[in-house]
Structure formats: structure tokens, C-alpha cells
Enzyme design. Structure first.
Site, PDB file in Angstrom:
ATOM      1  N   GLU A  66      -3.400 -25.055  16.790  1.00 20.82           N
ATOM      2  CA  GLU A  66      -4.001 -26.497  16.938  1.00 20.82           C
ATOM      3  C   GLU A  66      -4.700 -26.668  18.259  1.00 20.82           C
ATOM      4  OE1 GLU A  66      -3.474 -31.292  15.498  1.00 20.82           O
ATOM      5  OE2 GLU A  66      -2.014 -29.624  15.008  1.00 20.82           O
ATOM      6  N   ASP A 118      -6.870 -26.170  28.801  1.00 24.52           N
ATOM      7  CA  ASP A 118      -8.405 -26.402  28.069  1.00 24.52           C
ATOM      8  C   ASP A 118      -8.173 -25.207  27.308  1.00 24.52           C
ATOM      9  OD1 ASP A 118     -10.984 -25.642  27.327  1.00 24.52           O
ATOM     10  OD2 ASP A 118     -11.835 -26.649  28.995  1.00 24.52           O
ATOM     11  N   ASP A 140     -12.763 -35.037  20.776  1.00 26.48           N
ATOM     12  CA  ASP A 140     -13.581 -35.971  21.580  1.00 26.48           C
ATOM     13  C   ASP A 140     -15.057 -35.883  20.843  1.00 26.48           C
ATOM     14  OD1 ASP A 140     -15.128 -37.399  23.347  1.00 26.48           O
ATOM     15  OD2 ASP A 140     -13.563 -37.279  24.787  1.00 26.48           O
TER      16      ASP A 140
END
Length: 234
Positions: A66, A118, A140
Site C-alpha cells: 500500500e 517516499d 494527494d
């Protein structure tokens, strides 16, 4: 505890672009901070070298990734449902990682590893065909056109998703922002190795049967109802 934002560790990455806003939010609770200090080091993995999910979390039938798990409700819920599956979660936001640690601790989960990072930096270190399923849920949106290059779904990341999936594996991307849906779907449809499973409107407008609705989704913060794009690895 002061931590270096993950993006500061990635200055040499090609096409360097920040995909998220703040790296942390409100102050962690005492329990969250304790778990970050004591549990996170053991659940994370090294910053360098190859990443083999089977070596990092051995003994499981399949593995799931995920990307950007937010408050970790979906990650923890899926891990509870499938104790025979190993789950890897990557999230740059410290508060989200702390919530994942609470969920892991509350439910005594032994099939989850998480990292504050990241995801682009981690994915490129993973082997081909590592995962049965990859989730990218409500990333986002960077809704302004000039920020489109910051959206996680780009040709390079879509190609990484395809590479990381086993044949027959699935990718699920969900969003409640029209600009993101319009941006992501064509990229994914044009990615070699990925085939969109959508055939009728209900395939992308209704929650998939195995989906876990999170508090974020329930808030209806986007400008459209959630859409779910499921892809199969050829």
C-alpha cells in the site's frame, strides 16, 4: 524526536519532485511517540540495497503493497482480514506512520511492515513480480494543473506498478478528485502490462467488495464521489 523529512534524503533521484505537503502534523500522543521510538526501527527496512519482501517478511503466501496509507485504517484492516498475507506500507507522513504502529500494536499483527519514506525511492529497489496487489488510495490530488507533475501516478510510477505485480496481480487506484481521475486513468490505460478491468459504470463507481471504507473517504472531501480503477497485470 526530530526526524529528517524523507524528501530530504532523495535529492539525487531522477525527476525529483515532492508529492506531498507537510511531513508531519500535530504532536504525537505519548503512546504514538513511544511506538515510533521503540517499534518503528524494527518494522522499517534499510535505506539502501535491494528490497525483497519475502526476505523482509518471510513465511507468507502472498504480499501486498500500500502506497501512501494515510491514517492506516485500510492497511490495518486488510492485514487483519488476511493474516496469511504479508503487507508492506509506505507513507511519508509521520502521523500516519504512528497510527499504523498503533494499529499493529492493538491487533498484535505480525504480517505488516511499514516505512516512513517516499514510495518512489522504495519501489525501484524491489524485485519484479513481488506483489499480488498494490493499493494507491486517495493520494494527494495536487488539483491545480501546474502541480500535475507532483501527482503520484505518472508514466514512470505506473510502469513501476506494472513491474512489481505478479502476472494476474491487481493494482487499485482510488480518488475522489475529478482532475486526478482524468489525469491518472489515461496514464494507467497506456501502461504496458496493465489492463483495466472496468466494463460498466458500477465497476468504478461502487466500492469494490474487498474495500475498507476509511474515515477520510467518509468525509467526502473531494469534488466527485470516489472512483476505483482496478487493473490486472497481464
Amino acid at each position: 524526536m526530530t526526524q529528517t523529512p524523507p524528501d530530504a534524503q532523495s535529492q539525487d533521484r531522477p525527476q525529483n519532485r515532492r508529492l506531498y505537503g507537510r511531513a508531519s502534523g500535530h504532536k504525537l500522543t505519548e503512546r504514538q511517540q513511544t511506538l515510533v521510538d521503540t517499534r518503528l526501527p524494527a518494522l522499517q527496512w534499510p535505506d539502501e540495497g535491494d528490497l525483497d519482501p519475502e526476505a523482509l517478511l518471510p513465511g507468507f503466501e502472498t504480499y501486498v503493497l500500500e502506497v501512501g496509507f494515510g491514517g492506516a485504517e485500510h492497511l490495518i484492516g486488510q492485514a487483519q482480514r488476511a493474516p496469511q498475507t504479508g503487507f508492506f506500507g509506505i507513507e511519508p507522513f509521520l502521523n500516519g506512520v504512528a497510527k499504523a504502529l498503533v494499529g499493529i500494536d492493538d491487533h498484535d499483527l505480525e504480517n505488516v511492515r511499514v516505512k516512513r519514506s517516499d514510495a518512489r525511492d522504495e519501489m525501484i529497489r524491489m524485485p519484479d513480480g513481488a506483489f499480488e496487489m498494490i493499493f494507491l488510495l486517495f493520494p494527494d490530488p495536487w488539483p491545480k494543473k501546474r502541480h500535475a507533475k507532483r501527482r503520484f501516478v505518472q508514466p514512470d510510477t505506473a510502469a513501476e506498478f506494472a513491474r512489481l505485480l505478479k502476472p494476474g496481480g491487481r493494482l487499485r487506484v482510488a480518488t475522489d478528485v475529478r482532475a486526478y481521475a482524468d489525469h491518472a486513468l489515461p496514464i494507467l490505460m497506456n501502461t504496458d502490462g496493465l489492463s483495466w478491468t472496468g466494463e460498466q459504470a458500477s465497476d468504478w463507481t461502487e466500492n469494490p467488495p474487498d474495500h475498507i471504507v476509511t474515515r477520510y473517504q467518509s468525509k467526502h472531501l473531494g469534488d466527485i464521489d470516489p472512483v476505483f480503477f482496478d487493473f490486472l497485470k497481464d
